[in-house]
Structure formats: structure tokens, C-alpha cells
Design a protein around this motif. Structure first.
Motif, PDB file in Angstrom:
ATOM      1  N   SER A 178      71.784 123.170 -14.668  1.00  0.00           N
ATOM      2  CA  SER A 178      72.561 123.348 -13.437  1.00  0.00           C
ATOM      3  C   SER A 178      72.804 124.816 -13.123  1.00  0.00           C
ATOM      4  O   SER A 178      72.644 125.252 -11.977  1.00  0.00           O
ATOM      5  CB  SER A 178      73.887 122.605 -13.553  1.00  0.00           C
ATOM      6  OG  SER A 178      74.650 123.109 -14.633  1.00  0.00           O
ATOM      7  N   LEU A 204      68.902 125.478 -11.480  1.00  0.00           N
ATOM      8  CA  LEU A 204      69.173 125.080 -10.108  1.00  0.00           C
ATOM      9  C   LEU A 204      69.872 126.189  -9.312  1.00  0.00           C
ATOM     10  O   LEU A 204      69.530 126.441  -8.153  1.00  0.00           O
ATOM     11  CB  LEU A 204      70.019 123.807 -10.100  1.00  0.00           C
ATOM     12  CG  LEU A 204      69.346 122.572 -10.724  1.00  0.00           C
ATOM     13  CD1 LEU A 204      70.269 121.372 -10.653  1.00  0.00           C
ATOM     14  CD2 LEU A 204      68.036 122.264 -10.030  1.00  0.00           C
ATOM     15  N   LYS A 205      70.878 126.866  -9.924  1.00  0.00           N
ATOM     16  CA  LYS A 205      71.576 127.935  -9.209  1.00  0.00           C
ATOM     17  C   LYS A 205      70.641 129.110  -8.935  1.00  0.00           C
ATOM     18  O   LYS A 205      70.657 129.704  -7.849  1.00  0.00           O
ATOM     19  CB  LYS A 205      72.783 128.409 -10.019  1.00  0.00           C
ATOM     20  CG  LYS A 205      73.890 127.375 -10.158  1.00  0.00           C
ATOM     21  CD  LYS A 205      74.571 127.090  -8.830  1.00  0.00           C
ATOM     22  CE  LYS A 205      75.730 126.140  -9.007  1.00  0.00           C
ATOM     23  NZ  LYS A 205      76.387 125.801  -7.725  1.00  0.00           N
ATOM     24  N   THR A 206      69.810 129.454  -9.936  1.00  0.00           N
ATOM     25  CA  THR A 206      68.867 130.551  -9.730  1.00  0.00           C
ATOM     26  C   THR A 206      67.850 130.211  -8.654  1.00  0.00           C
ATOM     27  O   THR A 206      67.527 131.041  -7.791  1.00  0.00           O
ATOM     28  CB  THR A 206      68.154 130.874 -11.052  1.00  0.00           C
ATOM     29  OG1 THR A 206      69.130 131.152 -12.056  1.00  0.00           O
ATOM     30  CG2 THR A 206      67.242 132.077 -10.893  1.00  0.00           C
ATOM     31  N   SER A 207      67.359 128.987  -8.679  1.00  0.00           N
ATOM     32  CA  SER A 207      66.388 128.588  -7.655  1.00  0.00           C
ATOM     33  C   SER A 207      67.032 128.564  -6.269  1.00  0.00           C
ATOM     34  O   SER A 207      66.391 128.907  -5.269  1.00  0.00           O
ATOM     35  CB  SER A 207      65.808 127.215  -7.995  1.00  0.00           C
ATOM     36  OG  SER A 207      66.816 126.224  -8.027  1.00  0.00           O
ATOM     37  N   GLU A 208      68.320 128.180  -6.203  1.00  0.00           N
ATOM     38  CA  GLU A 208      69.008 128.189  -4.909  1.00  0.00           C
ATOM     39  C   GLU A 208      69.159 129.604  -4.367  1.00  0.00           C
ATOM     40  O   GLU A 208      68.935 129.862  -3.178  1.00  0.00           O
ATOM     41  CB  GLU A 208      70.381 127.529  -5.053  1.00  0.00           C
ATOM     42  CG  GLU A 208      71.149 127.440  -3.743  1.00  0.00           C
ATOM     43  CD  GLU A 208      72.546 126.887  -3.924  1.00  0.00           C
ATOM     44  OE1 GLU A 208      73.206 126.608  -2.913  1.00  0.00           O
ATOM     45  OE2 GLU A 208      72.971 126.738  -5.090  1.00  0.00           O
ATOM     46  N   SER A 209      69.543 130.560  -5.243  1.00  0.00           N
ATOM     47  CA  SER A 209      69.694 131.941  -4.794  1.00  0.00           C
ATOM     48  C   SER A 209      68.353 132.540  -4.389  1.00  0.00           C
ATOM     49  O   SER A 209      68.262 133.290  -3.398  1.00  0.00           O
ATOM     50  CB  SER A 209      70.337 132.789  -5.900  1.00  0.00           C
ATOM     51  OG  SER A 209      69.518 132.792  -7.060  1.00  0.00           O
ATOM     52  N   GLN A 255      65.845 130.836  -3.233  1.00  0.00           N
ATOM     53  CA  GLN A 255      65.485 130.205  -1.957  1.00  0.00           C
ATOM     54  C   GLN A 255      66.231 130.846  -0.787  1.00  0.00           C
ATOM     55  O   GLN A 255      65.649 131.095   0.270  1.00  0.00           O
ATOM     56  CB  GLN A 255      65.776 128.708  -2.012  1.00  0.00           C
ATOM     57  CG  GLN A 255      65.337 127.963  -0.755  1.00  0.00           C
ATOM     58  CD  GLN A 255      65.792 126.527  -0.753  1.00  0.00           C
ATOM     59  OE1 GLN A 255      66.770 126.184  -1.427  1.00  0.00           O
ATOM     60  NE2 GLN A 255      65.100 125.682  -0.014  1.00  0.00           N
ATOM     61  N   ASN A 256      67.525 131.121  -0.995  1.00  0.00           N
ATOM     62  CA  ASN A 256      68.308 131.715   0.095  1.00  0.00           C
ATOM     63  C   ASN A 256      67.874 133.146   0.393  1.00  0.00           C
ATOM     64  O   ASN A 256      67.889 133.570   1.557  1.00  0.00           O
ATOM     65  CB  ASN A 256      69.795 131.691  -0.256  1.00  0.00           C
ATOM     66  CG  ASN A 256      70.361 130.277  -0.258  1.00  0.00           C
ATOM     67  OD1 ASN A 256      69.864 129.406   0.447  1.00  0.00           O
ATOM     68  ND2 ASN A 256      71.387 130.055  -1.064  1.00  0.00           N
ATOM     69  N   LYS A 280      64.423 131.545   2.599  1.00  0.00           N
ATOM     70  CA  LYS A 280      65.208 131.522   3.830  1.00  0.00           C
ATOM     71  C   LYS A 280      65.651 132.917   4.259  1.00  0.00           C
ATOM     72  O   LYS A 280      66.385 133.050   5.227  1.00  0.00           O
ATOM     73  CB  LYS A 280      66.443 130.640   3.643  1.00  0.00           C
ATOM     74  CG  LYS A 280      66.111 129.178   3.425  1.00  0.00           C
ATOM     75  CD  LYS A 280      67.376 128.349   3.302  1.00  0.00           C
ATOM     76  CE  LYS A 280      67.053 126.866   3.105  1.00  0.00           C
ATOM     77  NZ  LYS A 280      68.288 126.052   2.974  1.00  0.00           N
TER      78      LYS A 280
END
Length: 575
Positions: free
Chosen positions: A510, A514-519, A521-522, A526
Motif C-alpha cells: 500500500s 501503490l502510493k509511489t505509483s499514484e505519485s 502517475q500524477n 497526468k
């Protein structure tokens, strides 16, 4: 007869026919020392030729026979267990896809074409774990698939390293890999460790108990978790006299000790059996690390028989006790369910390596060969403690659920009326009794020369007896033990939580993944990638096209007329 029932019966007949054919083929291959390799060339890159390859020898045929036989018994069993389920057709297709993926993995000696079965197992196992579609199943499925993706990436990286060797057939090339290819060997070991849930990837195996019990009987006996062991059996010539053997031995020995210790603190019936599977996987990989792949494969087959039987018996018990899985709410089931409990005790005795049961011929041989091998004191102690812990949690399970005090409700109706679920259990019970001796005659026709002193020869039996006594005493004095264990609460929590591996795995997944991939991605997908990529190009193109459209609309003429008018007005004013 409805279409679902026809499909169910046709699948069972098909799997049984494949099982019988494969077993006869393995006998012919053993007798004639015969191996058939079928290759289809797909593409040729320089000197490397990518082929779809199938290998048909006694190992692949015998393993495929066991997988299809257990799958047919599981389908027969699930006909009653999953009765009334609205998605029974989806369950059937997922199980058949699971068996197909395992068959593709078994028959493929090519590291590229093995991905068809390897990734198929990971994908279908995720679909089966989240079958009940609740939050617990979703979390367990996410942990399962993310843990297995690490092994998938290791397989993909090993494909690129095999390219430098001139081919991708790891069975024929593994004998010629030198100690310089340590990275390639470690990648294969990493892939096997994730699939077979060795430390530190052990958390997903008990979590996968969120799947239906017939799926657990299939997954934890002969399919998903055994894929890593099977890969190492095929890759074993590259591991002999290699530097990675010591690493593999200590990891597998720690895994079987950790799983055996954790099972003694567990109260969930299915998780206890799952931890016993994890312990036996450690036994298989440890003896394989010592250089005995044939014995590891022998134990793989015998374990598949009695572990599938153990899960089926657990499923019948859970059904009868109104879907409770806590063994503290059972007790005295042997009075009400004699046939089921007889089958379960056969599986338990085979698991403990009781003399002349299926597990005895493989597990006792593994322990004696390990004691005879050149191992250090730590590995020796881990072997001895893990053997005793296996018998300890088995006797604890028998006392709390099958004998002991009747802890169910006063109006509970517990019986052996589910005859459809009973038939496959009886078939597998025969395998749990005679399977070990029959396989020992086939796979090991020549006896191993084992030279041990009397103390070492009787060590496995002595440790098993001590473990049985400890399991009975700890269960009989459960309340006193619980009170005393509270005094050493940190040690108790550490031992009973698989050494905090579930928490660490979910925290790693988590927070880090997941947090690293979210950052990323942002900020990238994005962010910069959008500004300098698709969205940026879109804005530049739109502004350019609008300007060009203005030119094409003859607006420049209007600008020139306006400009000339202003110049004329200024000139008249200046005059």
C-alpha cells in the motif's frame, strides 16, 4: 438434465480421461526411458529461434495426471458444495481455465511459452480469490496478484538473460549454465519463491483462503503453489553445486519453521491447513536445494493427494457447522461425522508422516536424506523443530475440532448426509493410504543408501512423538496456556502472526508500491507527460489550426482595410 449439469459431468469425464491417459504415458516413459519433445517454430531472431515447445516425459505426464485427477474430484465435490450458487457456471469455467493454465505450465520447457501457464495461473487465481466479491476477498486477491507479479517480472527478465545463452529451452540449457550466470539463477529462484510463497512472500497464501473451499483444495494441493517447486525441479541441474543452493536452503528451512510455528497459534481451520501447505512447500524446496529433485517431486505428488483430501474434509465440516471456521466452536465431530473424520484423520496421519501412509514414504525419506547430507546446525535444528511442530498443530486440530468438548449449539444437526462430497473424499483417501508406496515403487525403483546412527534414524519418529504430546497437552490445558502466554505477549504475537509478514506485505504494497505509483502517475502520466505529450500537442495543434482558420476566412483583408482607414484618417488630421 440441465446444461450446467451436462457441462459439469462432461468436464469431469474429460479430466479423468486425460488423467488416465497421462498416467499410462508416464508408465510407458518410465519403462522405456522415453522423452518426446514437440517444437513449433514461431519466429527466428538472429541465432535465437522462438519456438512453442511441449515436453512429454514421465515427470510431466505423471504430474499432469495427478492435476487432472484432483481437479476432477474437486469438480465432483463442488457439484454439491457450490449447489445453489448463482454463478456456478462462472466457477466452472474458472476452474477449467485454472487446470488448462497448469497443464500449459507443466508441458512447456520453454521459458517464453511457459508464460502462457505462469501468467494464466496468476490471473485466474485472482479471479477465484475474489469470487465472493466482498472487501476481504478483494484485499486478499490484491495481495495475491501483486505478490505473484514479482515472480512474473523475474520470468520476463530471465527471458532476456536466456537470450544471451542462445535459446530459451531451460531444461536442455540448465545443465550448461556456469556459476557466472548467478543473476539468471536468482531470477528463476525469485519466481519460484513468489509462486510457492517462501519468505518474504508468504503472506498471500493464507490470505488466499478467501476463495471457495474447492478452490483451496485445488490451489493448495497440485496447482498454483506447486508451480514454483515444479519450475525448480525442471531447473535443478543448474542449481547443483551452485552458490545459490545455500540461500535457497536457509529460506525454505525458515519458511517451514515459521509456518509450523504460526499454525500452532491459529484457530481458523482453513488457515491452519494453508500454513501446513506452506510448511510442506518449504520441505520440498529445502530437499531440492540439497540436490535431490526426484525426492522433492515425489513429495510433491504425495502431498497433493492428502492435502486435497484435507481441504475437502474441512469443507464438509464447515458446511455442517453452519459455516464456522473457528476450531474452538467445534468439538466431538467424530461422533456425528464418522466417515468424514476418518478421511480427515487419514490425511492428518499422512501429513505427519505416520508409518506406511502416503506422507511417510516421501517425508521420512526427505528427513533421513537431509540428516545424512552436509548441512549446518541451524538447518538441522530447523528440520527437527518443523517436523515436531507439524505433529503438534495436527494433534491440536484433532483435539479441538474432532474430539474434545462439543462446543456447537444445542440444536446443531451434524451428519455425513452429503454423499456427493463423500465420494471424492473416499477416492482420495485410497490415494492417501497407498499412494506413497505405489509412487515409491515407480519413481524410486532402486533404494537409497542411507547410513545413519540409531539416534539419527529414530530422530524423526522421536520428534513426532514429542510434538504429538506437546500438541495434546497444549490443547488440553488451553485456558492455562492462554493466560501464561499473555505474560510473553510480544513473543506470542510475533510467533502467531507469521513474523508480521502479512502486515509488512500489505504495508509494502500500500505505501511503497501503490502510493509511489499514484505519485508517479500524477506527476508523469497526468503531469509532464500530459503537458509535453498528448494534451500539449493537442493545445498547440488547436491554436495553430484556429490561427490558420482565421487566415483562411479572409480576415487579413479586413485588418488591412481597417489599417488603411486609420492611416487615411491620421493623414487627413495631420493636414
Amino acid at each position: 438434465m440441465t446444461w450446467k449439469v451436462q457441462m459439469h459431468l462432461a468436464s469431469m469425464v474429460f479430466l479423468v480421461s486425460i488423467s488416465v491417459t497421462s498416467f499410462l504415458g508416464s508408465l510407458f516413459s518410465l519403462l522405456m526411458n522415453f522423452t518426446l519433445i514437440v517444437e513449433w517454430e514461431i519466429v527466428s531472431v538472429n541465432s535465437c529461434i522462438l519456438m512453442f515447445t511441449l515436453i512429454i516425459d514421465w515427470v510431466s505426464c505423471m504430474f499432469l495426471s495427478f492435476v487432472c485427477f484432483i481437479s476432477a474430484m474437486v469438480l465432483f465435490y463442488s457439484g454439491s458444495y457450490m449447489e445453489g450458487d448463482k454463478s456456478i457456471d462462472r466457477f466452472l469455467f474458472l476452474v477449467l481455465a485454472f487446470v488448462f493454465s497448469m497443464g500449459a505450465l507443466i508441458l512447456s520447457p520453454n521459458i517464453v511459452s511457459i508464460l502462457l501457464g505462469w501468467d494464466g495461473l496468476g490471473l485466474v487465481s485472482y479471479a477465484l480469490v475474489i469470487y465472493y466479491q466482498n472487501e476481504k476477498s478483494a484485499n486478499a486477491g490484491m495481495l495475491t496478484i501483486l505478490s505473484n507479479r514479482i515472480g512474473d517480472v523475474a520470468i520476463l527478465l530471465s527471458i532476456s538473460l536466456f537470450f544471451t545463452q542462445g535459446g530459451w529451452n531451460f531444461i536442455t540449457m540448465s545443465e550448461f549454465l556456469s556459476d557466472k550466470e548467478v543473476m539468471l539463477k536468482m531470477l528463476i529462484i525469485l519466481a519460484a519463491m513468489t509462486k510457492s510463497a517462501q519468505i518474504p512472500f508468504s503472506a498471500w497464501l493464507p490470505a488466499a483462503m478467501a476463495a471457495p473451499t474447492p478452490v483451496s483444495a485445488l490451489v493448495h494441493s497440485s496447482t498454483l503453489v506447486t508451480a514454483g517447486v515444479y519450475l525448480l525441479v525442471r531447473f535443478s541441474p543448474a542449481l547443483e553445486n551452485s552458490k545459490v543452493q545455500s540461500f535457497l536452503l536457509i529460506i525454505s528451512a525458515l519458511t517451514m519453521f515459521m509456518a509450523g510455528l504460526g499454525a500452532n497459534f491459529e484457530f481458523d481451520l482453513k488457515k491452519i491447513i494453508a500454513l501446513s501447505t506452506l510448511s510442506q512447500l518449504g520441505v520440498m524446496i529445502s530437499i531440492l536445494a540439497l540436490g535431490f529433485p526426484t525426492i522433492a517431486f515425489f513429495h510433491l505428488l504425495t502431498h497433493a493427494l492428502f492435502k486435497a483430501l484435507l481441504f475437502m474434509c474441512a469443507g464438509v465440516i464447515i458446511h455442517n457447522v453452519k459455516d464456522h471456521q473457528d476450531i474452538r466452536f467445534m468439538g466431538s465431530l467424530s461422533i456425528h461425522m464418522p466417515l468424514t473424520i476418518t478421511c480427515m484423520n487419514i490425511a492428518n496421519l499422512a501429513l505427519c508422516g505416520a508409518p506406511f501412509m502416503a506422507g511417510f514414504y516421501s517425508k521420512d525419506l526427505i528427513l533421513e536424506v537431509a540428516f545424512m547430507s552436509n548441512i549446518n546446525v541451524i538447518a538441522f535444528l530447523l528440520y527437527a523443530f518443523a517436523t515436531g511442530l507439524t505433529v503438534c498443530y495436527t494433534l491440536r486440530l484433532i483435539y479441538l475440532s474432532l474430539t474434545g468438548v462439543f462446543n456447537l449449539g444445542l440444536y446443531s444437526s451434524v451428519s455425513d448426509n452429503a454423499t456427493i462430497m463423500t465420494y471424492p473424499m473416499v477416492m482420495l483417501s485410497l490415494g492417501g493410504i497407498i499412494g506413497g508406496s505405489a509412487l515409491s515403487w515407480l519413481i524410486l525403483p532402486d533404494p537409497y543408501m542411507i547410513c545413519l546412527t540409531f539416534g539419527f534414524k529414530t530422530l524423526a519418529l522421536s520428534v513426532s512423538i514429542l510434538g504429538a504430546l506437546a500438541g495434546y497437552i497444549l490443547s488440553f490445558t488451553g485456558i492455562c496456556v492462554s493466560i501464561k502466554s499473555s505474560k510473553i505477549f510480544p513473543i506470542t504475537v510475533f510467533s502467531g502472526s507469521m513474523w508480521f509478514m502479512p502486515s509488512l506485505s500489505t504495508m509494502f504494497t500500500s505505501l511503497l508500491v501503490l502510493k509511489t505509483s499514484e505519485s508517479i502517475q500524477n506527476s508523469m502520466d497526468k503531469g509532464w507527460a500530459e503537458s509535453l505529450g498528448g494534451q500539449g500537442i493537442f493545445k498547440v495543434a488547436m491554436s495553430g489550426s484556429s490561427n490558420l482558420q482565421s487566415l483562411q476566412d479572409s480576415s487579413i483583408k479586413l485588418y488591412m482595410k481597417s489599417f488603411m482607414l486609420w492611416v487615411l484618417i491620421v493623414a487627413l488630421y495631420m493636414m
